[in-house]
Design a protein around this motif. Structure first.
Motif, PDB file in Angstrom:
ATOM      1  N   ARG B  53       0.835  -1.205   0.000  1.00  0.00           N
ATOM      2  CA  ARG B  53       0.000   0.000   0.000  1.00  0.00           C
ATOM      3  C   ARG B  53       0.866   1.250   0.000  1.00  0.00           C
ATOM      4  O   ARG B  53       0.579   2.219  -0.683  1.00  0.00           O
ATOM      5  N   GLY B  54       1.953   1.212   0.787  1.00  0.00           N
ATOM      6  CA  GLY B  54       2.821   2.387   0.861  1.00  0.00           C
ATOM      7  C   GLY B  54       3.794   2.480  -0.302  1.00  0.00           C
ATOM      8  O   GLY B  54       4.628   3.379  -0.345  1.00  0.00           O
ATOM      9  N   GLY B  55       3.742   1.527  -1.224  1.00  0.00           N
ATOM     10  CA  GLY B  55       4.663   1.531  -2.353  1.00  0.00           C
ATOM     11  C   GLY B  55       6.101   1.252  -1.934  1.00  0.00           C
ATOM     12  O   GLY B  55       7.047   1.765  -2.514  1.00  0.00           O
ATOM     13  N   HIS B  56       6.274   0.428  -0.893  1.00  0.00           N
ATOM     14  CA  HIS B  56       7.610   0.229  -0.337  1.00  0.00           C
ATOM     15  C   HIS B  56       8.211  -1.127  -0.645  1.00  0.00           C
ATOM     16  O   HIS B  56       9.241  -1.488  -0.082  1.00  0.00           O
ATOM     17  N   ILE B  57       7.556  -1.931  -1.476  1.00  0.00           N
ATOM     18  CA  ILE B  57       8.045  -3.307  -1.655  1.00  0.00           C
ATOM     19  C   ILE B  57       9.477  -3.332  -2.161  1.00  0.00           C
ATOM     20  O   ILE B  57      10.287  -4.163  -1.749  1.00  0.00           O
TER      21      ILE B  57
END
Ligand SMILES: Cc1cc2nc3c(=O)[nH]c(=O)nc-3n(C[C@H](O)[C@H](O)[C@H](O)COP(=O)(O)OP(=O)(O)OC[C@H]3O[C@@H](n4cnc5c(N)ncnc54)[C@H](O)[C@@H]3O)c2cc1C
Ligand SMILES: Cc1cc2nc3c(=O)[nH]c(=O)nc-3n(C[C@H](O)[C@H](O)[C@H](O)COP(=O)(O)OP(=O)(O)OC[C@H]3O[C@@H](n4cnc5c(N)ncnc54)[C@H](O)[C@@H]3O)c2cc1C
Lengths: 380, 474
Positions: B53-57
């Motif tokens: 969701r936070g675009g942190h993958i």
């Protein structure tokens, strides 16, 4: 197949088997203990460690008093292994009364044994109860105390007995099960390993002892149960005596490391064939609640482990000690019904006297194996 | 109140548990998934939904997208997913005891799948219990779950793929890695090369590992290979770590030391359920005996994923699906032919993932000194602070298996019930008595497998049902 010959064979390496062998060795015999698992693996190694005279069946009191004298002088019995038991005496065991009805029950008990000439169980009022148990809940009104009572560490005690017995010349054969018994002029003991022969045979098989009895065609009660214990993480020291409930089932003590051991009538799942006993969480719930009611400080406790052990239970809740009714030179000592740890310092000694000298210094009549068949046949 | 019943209860929502749940639900089984974490993902894909969701993958690496897919599939399935649920008991009769957000309760299932994954192997070197020392995996857990990055220079020591991966993950997040001390001896690298041809068939995975090592070098992280004699010093907390390399002793200052010697199956629940265990001589660990469907010696219990033997996250998915298919067959949802047909692609994929294992097992064999500590003062049981010397003494008094040694020393009696000391205790006993690990055996693990507050137990929901009475008066 190899045959080992000796003068006495003990079946069962629990405390009673080990102690019987030890006392026979003290009388110059060369006993062999045959144990299907390992010494102290069952009831003797996993019990609550309560060394209790309080609320004993009157028939057991003489034995229990003598047993306590020996606990308080363990060195005479175990020599350099005495300290291993971690025994502490004179901490007292207290039955707590929460209600007037509880108190009346305890008063009646105190009167009953006083009438029999005993005075080790003492009624205490609200104030003395608080002196003994500063952390007890406000609603508790009194109790009954036996001041000499104590506790020890069961598995280490079993090992101390084993090491002392070895020192006296007892041999232990572990991981070997007795599977058959034959009697010609002597006993021939068939096992999963080899054959043993002896003049005398003693059955100290705990929850499985009735099976050994049935090998010689003797029917004894098969009662057994899985007693459950649970233990908490370390707590600040808050209670010295061992505590038991009066109106509710509970046995409760704090060890020197700070953990609290809780038991008293919680049943697990018992399986004699698999030789397992498993705790049942649904049955532990009530004990958890009871602890928190009697000792509010326990509301902060965390349970880290629970276990259960298999123990023989006789219909009248007292052990079987005495000669077989069907076989010569065979003796039984089992069926301690949940309170045989305390008796482990005396029973083997009495049995050795009975076997070697033909008489026990303390009365054993109440424990005779024949009492069950007499009851069934209505005595004649 | 009547008890909660399901067809299948899965413990663990990592790749194995998530994949199993999706397949089981699809085949019509009433499935419940219990996991102590607050969100699905397991160890590898911890907190993956929030990271996505936070675009942190990408902070973790692209491979982690697979975790988000699995979590999405679990959410979309009809399986009941219970986060925040710590399982403290599984029994052979299908009862499960757990503590969830609303307290403790019992759940009844026709079959239980343990998908509890792996745990880090303990690394009992001198000083390992000092504050300021933790597992590489544990540090990664903090990072994944809470975005916590150490703000002191970090020394990472040990062996295994995870040390390179975590060094990179932490370095990318801005942490200073003062050194990477690798215990794998140079001689081992040569012998492991024999497994290389087969491992090359695993293709991508192997290249990935080689890529990690290259990137470690490229980032300029100081790397020492073939180190031994690790020793952490410090008074009240770790201040430095010393080691031997190239024939001399070195010391580095360190505010935080991360140790790792690979992962081993977390078998506490399977042990407590009395599932038969075997000593795995290649992976140097105990694991439950399982058949090709994950079935154990206990009728109602199956195990999938790293909890049954370390094969990694991708294989865990296949194993999870195989166990779900077998459960559907046993509970009469599908016939044998359908089970076997659906199993085929899973088996093919599994065989591919397995090819790299012999190389990894050989290459990343844990350092001998962490398997068998020799310094007498080294603590082996952190709960009860039992040392190597005390354990040796107990063995000579008669503590010849872990359960007996436990009572002589209290080793393994603390809150972790021997999770952290079990392997070390067994190898010390094996060494002292000259027996094999298989002969020495394991601790008996008792319920509750995780500590449970007394008041939570007092509020346990669940009635006795079909239980034997616990006593017999025949
Ligand atoms: C959980 C629990 C808590 C308890 N708490 C207390 C307490 O606080 N205070 C107290 O006084 N008492 C307590 N007791 C009771 C006490 O532990 C027992 O009464 C006592 O240990 C019995 O000793 P034993 O030698 O008769 O039996 P066990 O210790 O059971 O020994 C019998 C042995 O015989 C062996 N055996 C049986 N058949 C064969 C065969 N055919 N071949 C070879 N070997 C065989 C068994 O393997 C076993 O090891 C408790 C019991 C339990 C289970
Ligand atoms: C600390 C650590 C970090 C790792 N990081 C990586 C990585 O970054 N990359 C990689 O490729 N591999 C990593 N691994 C290896 C990795 O764990 C596996 O290959 C993969 O996660 C295995 O999947 P699994 O489904 O078998 O188990 P897991 O993914 O471990 O899932 C098991 C789940 O079960 C839950 N669980 C366990 N016991 C209980 C219980 N009693 N009650 C409730 N829930 C319980 C756990 O919370 C967990 O969510 C790591 C291993 C560890 C121990």
């Amino acid at each position: 197949m190899s045959i080992t010959d000796t003068d006495a064979i003990v079946i069962g390496g629990g405390l009673h088997g080990t102690s019987t062998a030890m006392h026979l060795a003290l009388k110059g015999m060369r006993p062999i203990v045959i144990e299907k698992n390992s010494v102290g693996r069952h009831a003797s190694g996993v019990n609550a460690g309560g060394v209790r005279q309080l609320l004993r069946d009157p028939a057991e009191i003489p034995l229990s008093m003598a047993a306590m004298d020996r606990w308080l002088d363990l060195e005479s019995l175990l020599g350099r292994y005495a300290a291993m038991c971690e025994f502490v005496g004179h901490i007292g065991q207290v039955a707590v009364a929460e209600t007037e009805a509880d108190m009346r029950k305890l008063e009646a008990r105190a009167a009953e044994i006083r009438a029999l000439g005993w005075n080790h169980e003492e009624l205490v009022d609200r104030q003395e109860l608080r002196r003994l148990l500063p952390a007890v809940a406000d609603h508790c009104i009194g109790g009954l105390v036996s001041r000499r009572d104590g506790q020890a560490t069961p598995y280490l005690t079993s090992q101390a007995f084993r090491l002392r017995a070895i020192e006296l010349g007892v041999r232990f054969v572990e991981g070997v099960r007795v599977t058959g018994l034959e009697h010609g002029t002597r006993w021939r003991v068939l096992t999963t390993d080899s054959i043993f022969t002896s003049e005398i045979l003693i059955n100290c098989g705990g929850a499985w002892a009735w099976q050994t009895a049935s090998l010689v065609g003797e029917t004894l009660p098969r009662g057994y149960f899985a007693a459950t214990m649970m233990v908490t993480g370390r707590m600040p020291s808050f209670v010295d005596p061992v505590v038991i409930g009066t109106g509710r089932q509970l046995s409760f003590k704090q060890t020197s490391t700070g953990t609290v051991v809780i038991g008293g009538g919680i049943l697990g799942i018992a399986d004699l064939t698999k030789e397992t006993a498993d705790p049942v969480a649904e049955r532990m719930r009530v004990s958890a609640e009871t602890c928190s009611i009697l000792f509010p400080i326990m509301r902060r406790a965390t349970i880290v482990r629970a276990w259960a052990g298999l123990e023989a239970r006789m219909p009248d809740q007292i052990p079987v000690i005495g000669p077989s009714q069907t076989a010569p030179n065979m003796w039984h000592a089992f069926g301690f019904s949940g309170h045989g740890f305390q008796l482990s310092t005396i029973v083997g000694s009495l049995l050795a006297d009975l076997i070697v000298d033909g008489r026990s210094p303390l009365p054993l009549d109440a424990f005779r194996p024949s009492r069950f068949s007499e009851a069934i046949s209505g005595v004649g | 109140m009547s008890n909660e019943h399901h067809d299948l209860a899965i413990v663990g929502a990592g790749p194995a548990g998530m994949a199993a749940a999706v397949t089981a639900a699809e085949l019509g089984l009433d499935t419940v998934v219990l996991d102590e974490q607050q969100a699905p993902g397991g160890q590898i894909y911890r907190n993956i939904e929030a990271l996505e969701r936070g675009g942190h993958i990408e902070k973790l690496g692209d491979d982690y997208r697979r975790g988000a897919e699995l979590a999405g599939a679990l959410r979309a399935s009809t399986a009941t997913y219970c986060p925040g649920s710590v399982v403290w008991q599984t029994s052979p009769d299908g009862r499960i005891g757990l503590t969830g957000p609303d307290g403790a309760r019992m759940v009844h299932a026709r079959r239980i799948l343990l998908a509890t994954g792996a745990m880090e192997r303990p690394v009992p070197i001198p000083g390992w219990t000092l504050p300021g020392v933790m597992g590489v995996g544990a540090a990664q857990t903090l990072f994944k779950a809470s975005d916590i990055v150490p703000n002191v220079p970090v020394v990472i020591a040990g062996s295994g793929p995870l040390i390179y991966l975590v060094a990179l993950q932490l370095a990318r997040a801005g942490c200073t890695i003062a050194a990477l001390l690798v215990t794998t001896p140079a001689s081992r690298i040569a012998s492991a090369l024999k497994e290389l041809p087969r491992a090359l068939l695993a293709g991508r995975n192997l290249l990935k590992g080689v890529g990690w090592v290259q990137e470690v070098r490229r980032l300029g992280i100081p790397l020492a290979n073939g180190v031994s004699g690790l020793r952490i010093d410090g008074k009240d907390r770790a201040e430095g770590i010393s080691y031997e390399a190239d024939g001399s002793r070195h010391r580095l200052a360190a505010g935080l030391v991360l140790l790792h010697e690979g992962v081993i199956p977390d078998n506490q629940l399977s042990l407590s359920t009395r599932c038969q265990q075997i000593w795995d001589a290649a992976q140097l660990c105990w694991r439950p005996a399982t058949d090709e469907w994950g079935a154990t010696s206990e009728e109602r219990i199956a195990i999938a994923g790293d909890g049954a033997g370390i094969l990694g996250a991708l294989a865990a998915e296949n194993l999870g699906r195989l166990a779900a298919l077998d459960t559907a067959f046993r509970l009469d949802c599908i016939d044998q032919a359908e089970r076997d047909r659906r199993a085929r692609p899973e088996r093919a994929a599994l065989a591919r993932h397995k090819r790299i294992r012999p190389l990894l097992d050989r290459l990343f064999q844990p350092a001998a000194e962490s398997l068998l500590p020799t310094d007498p003062d080294t603590i082996i049981c952190r709960c009860e602070e039992v040392t190597v010397a005390q354990m040796r003494e107990a063995v000579h008094l008669g503590g010849e298996d872990p359960n007996r040694a436990k009572i002589f020393t209290r080793c393994g009696m603390g809150p972790c019930q021997g999770r952290m000391c079990g392997p070390t205790v067994a190898s010390l006993i094996a060494h002292e008595t000259g027996r094999t690990m298989a002969a020495v055996g394991t601790y008996r693990i008792r319920v509750p497998v995780r500590p449970i507050p007394l008041m939570t137990l007092a509020g346990l929901i669940g009635e006795e049902e079909g239980l034997p009475p616990g006593e017999s008066t025949l």
